[in-house]
Design an enzyme around this catalytic site. Structure first.
Site, short mmCIF file in Angstrom:
data_model
loop_
_atom_site.label_atom_id
_atom_site.label_comp_id
_atom_site.label_asym_id
_atom_site.label_seq_id
_atom_site.Cartn_x
_atom_site.Cartn_y
_atom_site.Cartn_z
N HIS A 17 86.34 44.56 11.58
CA HIS A 17 87.30 45.03 12.56
C HIS A 17 86.51 45.09 13.79
O HIS A 17 87.12 44.87 15.13
CB HIS A 17 87.75 46.47 12.24
CG HIS A 17 88.67 46.58 11.18
ND1 HIS A 17 88.39 47.17 9.63
CD2 HIS A 17 89.84 45.56 10.85
CE1 HIS A 17 89.29 47.05 8.95
NE2 HIS A 17 90.31 46.27 9.40
N LYS A 41 99.62 50.62 1.05
CA LYS A 41 98.27 51.56 0.81
C LYS A 41 98.77 52.91 0.95
O LYS A 41 98.43 53.73 1.75
CB LYS A 41 97.46 50.76 1.76
CG LYS A 41 97.09 49.41 1.81
CD LYS A 41 96.25 49.02 3.02
CE LYS A 41 95.99 47.57 3.05
NZ LYS A 41 95.15 47.16 4.21
N ARG A 91 90.69 36.35 8.74
CA ARG A 91 89.21 36.16 8.10
C ARG A 91 89.22 34.87 7.63
O ARG A 91 88.25 34.29 7.38
CB ARG A 91 88.96 37.16 7.08
CG ARG A 91 88.98 38.73 7.58
CD ARG A 91 88.89 39.61 6.79
NE ARG A 91 90.11 39.71 6.08
CZ ARG A 91 90.59 40.37 5.10
NH1 ARG A 91 89.78 41.17 4.24
NH2 ARG A 91 91.95 40.60 4.60
N SER A 129 88.27 46.46 3.78
CA SER A 129 87.96 47.90 3.69
C SER A 129 87.88 48.41 2.24
O SER A 129 87.02 49.21 1.82
CB SER A 129 89.13 48.73 4.47
OG SER A 129 89.28 48.60 5.78
N1 COA Z 1 87.29 42.02 9.42
C1 COA Z 1 87.38 42.62 8.07
N2 COA Z 1 88.15 42.96 7.42
C2 COA Z 1 89.34 42.84 8.00
C3 COA Z 1 89.39 42.36 9.26
C4 COA Z 1 88.30 41.93 9.77
N3 COA Z 1 88.30 41.18 10.91
N4 COA Z 1 90.66 42.19 9.57
C5 COA Z 1 91.55 42.87 8.35
N5 COA Z 1 90.57 43.10 7.60
C6 COA Z 1 90.64 43.64 6.30
C7 COA Z 1 91.08 45.13 6.24
O1 COA Z 1 89.54 45.72 6.16
C8 COA Z 1 92.03 45.45 5.19
O2 COA Z 1 91.40 45.61 3.91
P1 COA Z 1 92.08 46.24 2.57
O3 COA Z 1 93.36 45.48 2.59
O4 COA Z 1 91.11 46.00 1.84
O5 COA Z 1 92.53 47.57 3.22
C9 COA Z 1 92.90 44.37 5.42
O6 COA Z 1 91.96 43.22 5.77
C10 COA Z 1 93.97 44.61 6.34
O7 COA Z 1 93.93 45.74 6.81
P2 COA Z 1 93.93 46.23 8.47
O8 COA Z 1 93.67 44.99 9.56
O9 COA Z 1 93.27 47.55 8.41
O10 COA Z 1 95.39 46.40 8.48
P3 COA Z 1 96.70 46.26 7.51
O11 COA Z 1 96.85 44.85 7.29
O12 COA Z 1 96.62 47.41 6.55
O13 COA Z 1 97.65 46.82 8.69
C11 COA Z 1 99.68 47.15 9.71
C12 COA Z 1 98.88 46.42 8.68
C13 COA Z 1 99.34 48.72 9.70
C14 COA Z 1 99.45 46.67 11.15
C15 COA Z 1 101.11 46.87 9.33
O14 COA Z 1 101.31 47.40 8.13
C16 COA Z 1 102.14 47.60 10.41
O15 COA Z 1 102.47 47.28 11.27
N6 COA Z 1 102.51 48.72 9.87
C17 COA Z 1 103.58 49.67 10.55
C18 COA Z 1 104.94 49.60 9.91
C19 COA Z 1 105.59 48.37 10.40
O16 COA Z 1 105.60 48.15 11.61
N7 COA Z 1 105.94 47.62 9.28
C20 COA Z 1 106.39 46.33 9.49
C21 COA Z 1 105.36 44.99 9.73
S1 COA Z 1 106.49 43.45 9.87
#
Ligand code: COA
Length: 160
Positions: A17, A41, A91, A129
């Site tokens: 990240h 999550k 990724r 993560s």
């Molecule tokens: N390097 C390493 N790991 C990465 C990464 C990077 N550049 N980018 C993402 N990841 C990993 C994260 O570690 C995470 O791992 P995990 O699944 O083991 O926890 C996973 O990929 C993705 O997590 P992250 O980027 O932290 O975000 P997310 O996908 O959980 O977040 C939101 C998604 C919060 C943006 C989305 O759920 C959201 O917008 N929520 C708000 C409600 C909403 O509007 N929902 C409708 C969406 S259409």
């Protein structure tokens, strides 16, 4: 002034990240890292406040990175703040379908919304993560994947 928003669960933030955020901060004049909750999550290791505080610590030396949090839909955040440019990291091909669906759904809900994708450095293309937490819980070394300050927060959680 061009502002971009980098939303995520960040439970916890990893070097993957951080790599994406640092590169986005070079392109946009301001980057807001937005800590959110992903309903899939339900059980996070860290509360939103803890995640915000850890991320603040990590980026304390980068003046154009700001940290915030939001509960609710990302498009509602964009609508209410006027920040319509979203950054997400890719990724590997496996991220593509999930990200494409989210970007399309967000766009459908709020037309000015645009998602920009940055490729994560290949050094970090396999970490997540969850993987970091899994390694830590089982006593493995997580130094290559998270900054020292984040590592200690994870270890404190595991001890408690
Ligand atoms: N390097 C390493 N790991 C990465 C990464 C990077 N550049 N980018 C993402 N990841 C990993 C994260 O570690 C995470 O791992 P995990 O699944 O083991 O926890 C996973 O990929 C993705 O997590 P992250 O980027 O932290 O975000 P997310 O996908 O959980 O977040 C939101 C998604 C919060 C943006 C989305 O759920 C959201 O917008 N929520 C708000 C409600 C909403 O509007 N929902 C409708 C969406 S259409």
């Amino acid at each position: 002034m061009s502002t971009a928003v980098y939303p995520g669960t960040f439970d916890p933030i990893t070097y993957g990240h951080i790599d994406v955020a640092e590169r986005a901060a070079k392109v946009f004049s301001e980057l807001i890292i937005l800590v959110m909750n992903n309903r899939a999550k339900a059980q996070t290791m860290f509360s939103v406040e803890e995640r915000v505080s850890m991320i603040r610590n990590v980026f304390s030396n980068i003046p154009n990175i700001r940290i915030s949090s939001y509960h609710g839909l990302l498009v509602d955040y964009a609508r209410s703040t006027g920040h319509n440019v979203i950054i997400r990291g890719l990724r590997a091909v496996s991220d593509f379908e999930y990200e494409m669906t989210m970007a399309a759904a967000n766009r459908r809900m709020y037309d000015p919304f645009d998602t920009f994708f940055l490729m994560t450095d290949t050094k970090y293309s396999f970490i997540s993560s969850s993987l970091v937490k899994e390694i830590a819980v089982n006593g493995g070394k997580i130094d290559p994947w998270v900054p020292e300050s984040v590592k200690w927060e994870i270890l404190k959680k595991i001890e408690n």
